[in-house]
Write a protein that holds these residues in place. Sequence first.
Motif, short mmCIF file in Angstrom:
data_model
loop_
_atom_site.label_atom_id
_atom_site.label_comp_id
_atom_site.label_asym_id
_atom_site.label_seq_id
_atom_site.Cartn_x
_atom_site.Cartn_y
_atom_site.Cartn_z
N MET A 144 24.98 5.56 -9.73
CA MET A 144 24.08 6.48 -9.02
C MET A 144 24.00 6.12 -7.54
O MET A 144 24.00 4.94 -7.19
CB MET A 144 22.68 6.37 -9.62
CG MET A 144 21.60 7.14 -8.84
SD MET A 144 19.91 6.79 -9.44
CE MET A 144 19.76 7.96 -10.78
N GLN A 145 23.93 7.15 -6.71
CA GLN A 145 23.69 6.94 -5.28
C GLN A 145 22.52 7.85 -4.94
O GLN A 145 22.60 9.06 -5.17
CB GLN A 145 24.95 7.32 -4.51
CG GLN A 145 24.94 7.00 -3.04
CD GLN A 145 26.30 7.29 -2.38
OE1 GLN A 145 27.32 6.73 -2.75
NE2 GLN A 145 26.33 8.18 -1.41
N GLY A 146 21.42 7.28 -4.44
CA GLY A 146 20.24 8.11 -4.23
C GLY A 146 19.41 7.72 -3.03
O GLY A 146 19.67 6.70 -2.37
N GLY A 181 0.80 -1.23 0.00
CA GLY A 181 0.00 0.00 0.00
C GLY A 181 0.83 1.27 0.00
O GLY A 181 0.30 2.36 -0.21
N ALA A 182 2.12 1.14 0.23
CA ALA A 182 3.00 2.34 0.22
C ALA A 182 3.25 2.80 -1.21
O ALA A 182 3.04 2.05 -2.16
CB ALA A 182 4.32 2.01 0.91
N SER A 183 3.70 4.03 -1.35
CA SER A 183 4.20 4.45 -2.65
C SER A 183 5.59 5.03 -2.47
O SER A 183 6.00 5.39 -1.37
CB SER A 183 3.25 5.43 -3.34
OG SER A 183 3.05 6.56 -2.56
N VAL A 184 6.34 5.08 -3.57
CA VAL A 184 7.74 5.47 -3.51
C VAL A 184 7.97 6.76 -4.30
O VAL A 184 7.38 6.96 -5.36
CB VAL A 184 8.65 4.33 -4.03
CG1 VAL A 184 8.35 3.98 -5.48
CG2 VAL A 184 10.12 4.67 -3.86
N LEU A 185 8.80 7.63 -3.76
CA LEU A 185 9.14 8.89 -4.42
C LEU A 185 10.65 9.05 -4.39
O LEU A 185 11.29 8.73 -3.39
CB LEU A 185 8.55 10.07 -3.63
CG LEU A 185 7.04 10.20 -3.58
CD1 LEU A 185 6.64 11.28 -2.58
CD2 LEU A 185 6.51 10.56 -4.97
N SER A 186 11.22 9.61 -5.44
CA SER A 186 12.65 9.90 -5.43
C SER A 186 12.90 11.21 -4.68
O SER A 186 12.27 12.22 -4.98
CB SER A 186 13.18 10.08 -6.86
OG SER A 186 13.01 8.90 -7.60
N VAL A 187 13.80 11.17 -3.73
CA VAL A 187 14.17 12.38 -2.97
C VAL A 187 15.31 13.10 -3.68
O VAL A 187 15.26 14.31 -3.91
CB VAL A 187 14.60 11.99 -1.54
CG1 VAL A 187 15.22 13.19 -0.82
CG2 VAL A 187 13.43 11.42 -0.76
N GLU A 188 16.34 12.34 -4.03
CA GLU A 188 17.53 12.91 -4.66
C GLU A 188 18.37 11.78 -5.19
O GLU A 188 18.27 10.65 -4.72
CB GLU A 188 18.33 13.73 -3.66
CG GLU A 188 18.82 12.98 -2.43
CD GLU A 188 20.09 12.18 -2.61
OE1 GLU A 188 20.91 12.52 -3.47
OE2 GLU A 188 20.28 11.18 -1.88
#
Lengths: 143, 143, 143, 143
Positions: D135-137, D80-87
Amino acid sequence: MSFTAKNPEFAADVRKSFAAQSIMQTIGAQLSRVEPGIVEISLPYRTELTQQNGYLHAGIITTIADSAAGYAAFTLMPAGASVLSVEFKVNLLRPASGEMFLARAEVIKAGKTLTVVRADVFGISGAERTLVATMQGTMFCKE
Amino acid sequence: MSFTAKNPEFAADVRKSFAAQSIMQTIGAQLSRVEPGIVEISLPYRTELTQQNGYLHAGIITTIADSAAGYAAFTLMPAGASVLSVEFKVNLLRPASGEMFLARAEVIKAGKTLTVVRADVFGISGAERTLVATMQGTMFCKE
Amino acid sequence: MSFTAKNPEFAADVRKSFAAQSIMQTIGAQLSRVEPGIVEISLPYRTELTQQNGYLHAGIITTIADSAAGYAAFTLMPAGASVLSVEFKVNLLRPASGEMFLARAEVIKAGKTLTVVRADVFGISGAERTLVATMQGTMFCKE
Amino acid sequence: MSFTAKNPEFAADVRKSFAAQSIMQTIGAQLSRVEPGIVEISLPYRTELTQQNGYLHAGIITTIADSAAGYAAFTLMPAGASVLSVEFKVNLLRPASGEMFLARAEVIKAGKTLTVVRADVFGISGAERTLVATMQGTMFCKE
């Protein structure tokens, strides 16, 4: 990855340069490993180096990670070159607690002018070793 | 950008937390400005803080930039919150020379959980002020 | 900051290189401003460019920010040079919504080999302009 | 590192979200591996995705790296969670040439709110596989 040093004196040159970094003596850091493409720096915990909660300050974590990263790149540079930090990015993963800290840097890609390095910083308490931060950065070779 | 502090005691709370960062006393850094969304930290040059060429070590530049960035974010957090560094990226633009250094941090985007901050570090010699590094980072609000 | 171009044909050279970036036509991006040290690229919203929530994908935000940043650096390079991205760091500040997006890049420090650039990406809806992402990166001048 | 998924439907949920990212179809990317903490995305070379020298544009490299990184984090989030890119921060190591590209993302540290991920992008030509970017994020879990 496996790298070959071009400069036969790479280990001595790293040690000499490290000895000239006054900040390393100020904080009590020591060079604990020097191999082609890999450098480790260790730092005992001291309350003089902490942020407001008693953990090692992120800037001090960065200090040992950046020196380890710079010297890891330096091991692969030609004799007579010098190394400069271009940029780095640090993710702080956990509170930096431990009796001792170890920054372990490893070259990802060595180029003529630019070398990309990764550095992990671990907090060590007795037999336990925890990853507290990771850095990805770029070093410049000045010939 | 213009920000309003939610915590009426933000300046006192920043000063109290700063005073608890032992590393700031160790290196001789001082809080020189605290406003909603903006914090400045100044640091006189000392040879104990240098890298192999006598410039301020990139990790010490980062130390004052990170504290300035964290406290800039902290000025906008609710009373009782604490601030943690999530990540930062530093570009080193010029050799860090100067009699004095100033880290100036400003919030770019303040969020409930995450705040994005930029910090510039200047080297100051007499009337001359040179940008030596710039940081872009993320701070976490722990309530 | 104010910069002077060394290459009198900098604007024509940027336009020629931009026209050769197939990806710009594929996504529908256009060069909207070219000045010494400053380049802007605009991109109308299209559903073909979105992530799972209908916002512009962070990679497409990065695509226009990186090209704007590279060309901002390129405006200051000598005639005949070419530009390469070394690294960039992007903070995603808000959901990338808007009818139009604008990436605005500006050189922070131009060097012989490396140029540091900042790029802001705005989402534009009618008269409203919102900062959705910010990039800090390094460009390489290959002569 | 070894991770356990909390959401028994993690693989189906990643596939569903990936299918909703229009940009993936636009560029021709495919999900090629989904495991707890690890996701891979592959992309055949197409001239429509290139920069001025015919290499894959750094923004498209970032597009597949960011989606792989986001979904690697997503595999470990609760149902049920969703994911967002922070950086994220990307180092471009070599020209992005190849018949095919593979972005391989792996979680470094999974947290309740923030997850740190590394993603490597390889260019593949026949049997040869070359690291072209890393990439490191940071990813955000929105419950």
